[in-house]
Design a protein around this motif. Structure first.
Motif, PDB file in Angstrom:
ATOM      1  N   ASN A 183     -56.788  82.260  12.441  1.00 52.91           N
ATOM      2  CA  ASN A 183     -55.328  82.048  12.944  1.00 52.91           C
ATOM      3  C   ASN A 183     -55.599  81.267  14.558  1.00 52.91           C
ATOM      4  N   ASN A 240     -60.212  87.743  13.055  1.00 49.05           N
ATOM      5  CA  ASN A 240     -58.966  86.840  12.650  1.00 49.05           C
ATOM      6  C   ASN A 240     -59.246  85.411  13.610  1.00 49.05           C
ATOM      7  N   GLU A 270     -49.278  94.678  21.576  1.00 46.91           N
ATOM      8  CA  GLU A 270     -50.218  93.556  21.304  1.00 46.91           C
ATOM      9  C   GLU A 270     -50.388  93.538  19.881  1.00 46.91           C
ATOM     10  N   GLU A 330     -57.328  81.589  26.224  1.00 52.34           N
ATOM     11  CA  GLU A 330     -56.464  82.263  25.312  1.00 52.34           C
ATOM     12  C   GLU A 330     -55.046  82.010  25.552  1.00 52.34           C
ATOM     13  N   CYS A 341     -49.536  85.222  23.275  1.00 53.44           N
ATOM     14  CA  CYS A 341     -50.062  85.895  22.142  1.00 53.44           C
ATOM     15  C   CYS A 341     -51.610  86.150  22.225  1.00 53.44           C
ATOM     16  N   SER A 342     -52.289  85.696  23.405  1.00 52.42           N
ATOM     17  CA  SER A 342     -53.692  85.996  23.647  1.00 52.42           C
ATOM     18  C   SER A 342     -54.466  85.620  22.629  1.00 52.42           C
ATOM     19  N   ARG A 343     -54.247  84.549  21.644  1.00 52.16           N
ATOM     20  CA  ARG A 343     -55.018  83.825  20.982  1.00 52.16           C
ATOM     21  C   ARG A 343     -55.521  82.596  21.373  1.00 52.16           C
ATOM     22  N   LYS A 382     -47.070  92.206  18.122  1.00 49.03           N
ATOM     23  CA  LYS A 382     -46.967  90.905  18.423  1.00 49.03           C
ATOM     24  C   LYS A 382     -47.919  89.868  17.687  1.00 49.03           C
ATOM     25  N   GLU A 383     -49.155  90.382  17.401  1.00 56.91           N
ATOM     26  CA  GLU A 383     -49.863  89.613  16.421  1.00 56.91           C
ATOM     27  C   GLU A 383     -49.477  89.543  15.049  1.00 56.91           C
ATOM     28  N   TYR A 384     -48.748  90.603  14.578  1.00 55.71           N
ATOM     29  CA  TYR A 384     -48.244  90.555  13.170  1.00 55.71           C
ATOM     30  C   TYR A 384     -47.117  89.610  13.147  1.00 55.71           C
ATOM     31  N   GLN A 426     -48.220  85.818  13.299  1.00 54.69           N
ATOM     32  CA  GLN A 426     -48.830  85.485  11.942  1.00 54.69           C
ATOM     33  C   GLN A 426     -47.823  84.982  10.956  1.00 54.69           C
TER      34      GLN A 426
END
Length: 499
Positions: A14, A11, A111, A44, A48-50, A114-116, A119
């Motif tokens: 993103n 991913n 997790e 990160e 959201c840990s991205r 949250k990621e969905y 996005q």
């Protein structure tokens, strides 16, 4: 340590790659020539840990270095600063903002969900302007009175100070004045404000700063509308000399139709009367403690109905006393007992003049009448103060000192009660005088009182006094000489009679 693109390819599209952070004025600092360092995908996001681009800078002299903590997608969902996580518009915690706007947080905690969710939100916000907040905050555009009361209108640079030196607390710091950290006593560890969590701040739960602000808002004064529904007038105070009537009318016209607007420049206040009660309530709610015109914060209060103001006299009574006014001297003491029987009766309870006592109620002469001795004599009545003296008559003007006018003369007629009863007389023979007929019958004519003044002796005439005058002649028509008779001929028999 930055995440490598070759090590983590999941991913990757993103990941955030920004050119400038989303920050508040407090975090930027007061230095306009600020320099930042940018590190792409440096850390990160705490939410959201991205991976996202990290910015680091110093707000000013004697301040600590600051950096971004969350990504810009999480920042735009809540409309908050990437560093301090406070609202960008009001400078308040997220919990206070969501409580005032009644926003329900629906961000998932797991997790995968949250990621969905992030996005999808990121895809929606990419279609609109980057300066517009997204999520539930962007859909809620209505302002709140609570936010306007608690909002921070100026930057708070004290928040950028360096942390407390832990070595100085232990007494082991050897840097002295060159130490970049603060040499101050730390706060109490038991204080709730000492334990703050960045995730609780973002989600708006268990935030000690937000709870403190909400308690302060609950203790703020409120402007409750009066029970009388006929009151539609608002009092506006602290106007000063710069606020004009046109500014007041232009501002309050947006709440409803204005019936009248009265400006009192001497008292620096104004009265705005609306046509509808709902318009007055809306104006009072939206302007209380937050209306600023010409640089002055105006005072807003409800007007009072003058015809229904409560009177203090029925509640106070005759002997009640008012509360003392701070800053003024107290009431004067009562006069001594020696002044109770003075001329003005200053010490008496009743200031009215008592009725005068009769001679039987007065004490005998020679006995004391002082109030301190009179109670010891039970057979004596209580002493009463003497009546007030009658003032002397005012001097009369010169035109009022003329002698009194004589009484008017009696009327020229007899009162029916004093008139003698009529007597029956025989009719006069034809060709004779009726007065002569009355004299023959023995009824002399009664002279009118106006022709005979009082004190005139009998047998005299008012026009011709003396015994030589013709007795019994009162009218010219009764004079025999004027009737064509000779002197002494036809003299009536009653001419020599005395009335």
């Amino acid at each position: 340590m930055a995440t490598s693109k070759t090590a983590n390819t999941y991913n990757r599209q993103n990941w955030e790659d920004a050119e400038f952070p989303i920050l508040c004025q407090t975090c930027l600092g007061d230095n306009p020539y600020i320099r930042m360092t940018k590190e792409r995908y440096g850390k990160e996001c705490k939410i959201c840990s991205r991976p996202f681009t990290v910015f680091r800078w110093c707000p000013g002299a004697r301040m600590r270095f600051k950096k971004t903590e969350v990504c810009q997608t999480c920042s735009r969902m809540k409309n908050l600063c990437q560093t301090c996580l406070l609202d960008l518009e009001y400078g308040l915690p997220i919990q206070v903002r969501d409580t005032a706007l009644r926003i329900k947080d629906d961000i998932p905690r797991s997790e995968v969900n949250k990621e969905y969710y992030v996005q999808n939100i990121d895809r929606e916000m990419s279609k609109v302007d980057n300066t517009v907040p997204g999520g539930a905050v962007g859909k809620s555009q209505a302002a709140s009175d609570l936010l306007l009361k608690l909002a921070r209108t100026s930057p708070y640079y004290k928040r950028n100070r360096p942390h407390i030196c832990s070595f100085w607390v232990k007494g082991e710091c050897k840097r002295g004045e060159e130490c970049p950290y603060r040499h101050e006593k730390p706060t109490d560890p038991d204080d709730p404000l000492a334990d703050q969590n960045i995730k609780d701040r973002y989600y708006g739960i268990n935030d000690p700063v937000a709870e403190k602000l909400l308690r302060r808002a609950a203790a703020m004064p409120k402007l409750d509308p009066p029970e009388d529904k006929s009151i539609t007038t608002l009092y506006i105070g602290n106007l000063g000399d710069k606020v004009t009537e046109k500014e007041l009318r232009d501002h309050f016209y947006q709440y409803g139709e204005i019936r009248s607007l009265t400006l009192v420049p001497r008292q620096q206040c104004a009265f705005v009367q609306f046509t509808l009660r709902s318009s007055a309530e809306a104006a009072a709610e939206r302007t209380f403690n937050k209306l600023i015109l010409s640089g002055r914060r105006l005072t807003i209060k409800w007007g009072r109905a003058q015809a229904r103001q409560p009177s203090l006299l029925p509640q106070m009574g005759a002997g009640a006393e008012l509360e003392p006014v701070p800053g003024l001297p107290g009431t004067l003491p009562l006069p001594p007992d020696e002044l109770q029987d003075n001329f003005f009766n200053l010490g008496g309870q009743n200031q009215d003049v008592p009725p005068r006592q009769s001679q039987s109620q007065l004490p005998p002469p020679g006995l004391p009448t002082s109030p301190s001795i009179a109670p010891s004599l039970p057979h004596l009545p209580p002493t009463m103060p003497p009546p007030l003296p009658v003032p002397p008559p005012m001097p009369q003007p010169m035109h009022a000192m003329r002698p009194p006018c004589p009484p008017p003369p009696p009327p020229f007629f007899f009162t029916p009660a004093l008139r003698p009863p009529p007597r029956a007389t025989p009719p006069a023979p034809p060709g004779t005088n009726p007065f002569m007929a009355q004299s023959v019958a023995g009824v002399p004519p009664i002279p009118p009182p106006s022709m005979v003044p009082p004190g005139t002796p009998a047998g005299t005439s008012p026009s011709r006094p003396g015994p030589s005058s013709k007795a019994g002649i009162h009218y010219p028509s009764q004079d025999p000489s004027r009737l064509g008779t000779a002197q002494g001929i036809g003299k009536p028999k009653w001419a020599d009679e005395v009335f």
